[in-house]
Write a protein that holds these residues in place. Structure first.
Motif, short mmCIF file in Angstrom:
data_model
loop_
_atom_site.label_atom_id
_atom_site.label_comp_id
_atom_site.label_asym_id
_atom_site.label_seq_id
_atom_site.Cartn_x
_atom_site.Cartn_y
_atom_site.Cartn_z
N GLN A 13 0.86 -1.18 0.00
CA GLN A 13 0.00 0.00 0.00
C GLN A 13 0.89 1.23 0.00
N VAL A 14 0.54 2.22 -0.82
CA VAL A 14 1.29 3.48 -0.86
C VAL A 14 0.90 4.27 0.38
N ILE A 15 1.91 4.70 1.15
CA ILE A 15 1.62 5.36 2.43
C ILE A 15 1.83 6.86 2.38
N THR A 16 2.42 7.38 1.32
CA THR A 16 2.62 8.82 1.20
C THR A 16 2.73 9.21 -0.26
N GLY A 17 2.47 10.47 -0.54
CA GLY A 17 2.60 10.96 -1.90
C GLY A 17 1.27 11.09 -2.61
N GLU A 18 1.35 11.30 -3.91
CA GLU A 18 0.17 11.55 -4.74
C GLU A 18 -0.78 10.36 -4.79
N HIS A 19 -0.26 9.15 -4.68
CA HIS A 19 -1.07 7.94 -4.81
C HIS A 19 -1.34 7.28 -3.46
N LYS A 20 -1.34 8.08 -2.39
CA LYS A 20 -1.52 7.56 -1.04
C LYS A 20 -2.82 6.77 -0.92
N ASN A 42 0.79 4.76 -9.99
CA ASN A 42 1.75 5.70 -10.57
C ASN A 42 1.85 5.51 -12.08
N SER A 69 10.57 3.53 0.19
CA SER A 69 10.18 4.07 1.49
C SER A 69 8.75 4.59 1.48
N ASN A 70 8.15 4.76 0.31
CA ASN A 70 6.79 5.28 0.21
C ASN A 70 5.73 4.19 0.16
#
Length: 104
Positions: A13-20, A42, A69-70
């Motif tokens: 799972q994406v935890i930060t950024g545009e695709h959180k 992404n 890391s994201n």
């Protein structure tokens, strides 16, 4: 070679950024760039020249890499979790820190 706790085929799972918040399966781990390519996350548009394999050319949507890391590995219930390693029955296995479940 660097060692990561995320492998090809894992659900992350994406935890930060545009695709959180988006989830997907890891298609490839890029060890030298510290990035992963996650299925259906992404997405970018790539312009292709006509070639023998693609005589029409055109615009194709592909997944772009995300920094490792994201993203966070998800457990069986789909919640993001950290991972630790344990020895069970003589084998080194990954274990969720939240639920203590073995991640296959």
């Amino acid at each position: 070679m660097k060692k990561f706790k995320i492998k090809t085929g894992d659900t992350v799972q994406v935890i930060t950024g545009e695709h959180k918040g988006q989830e997907g399966k890891v298609m490839k781990v890029l060890y030298d760039a510290d990035k992963v390519i996650v299925e259906s996350v992404n997405m970018i548009k790539k312009h292709l020249k006509p070639s023998a394999q693609n005589p029409q050319g055109g615009i194709q949507e592909i997944e772009a890499p995300i920094h490792i890391s994201n993203v966070a590995l998800t457990d069986k219930k789909g919640n993001p979790t950290r991972v630790r390693f344990e020895i069970q029955d003589g084998k080194k296995v990954r274990v969720s820190t939240k639920t203590n479940d073995v991640i296959s």
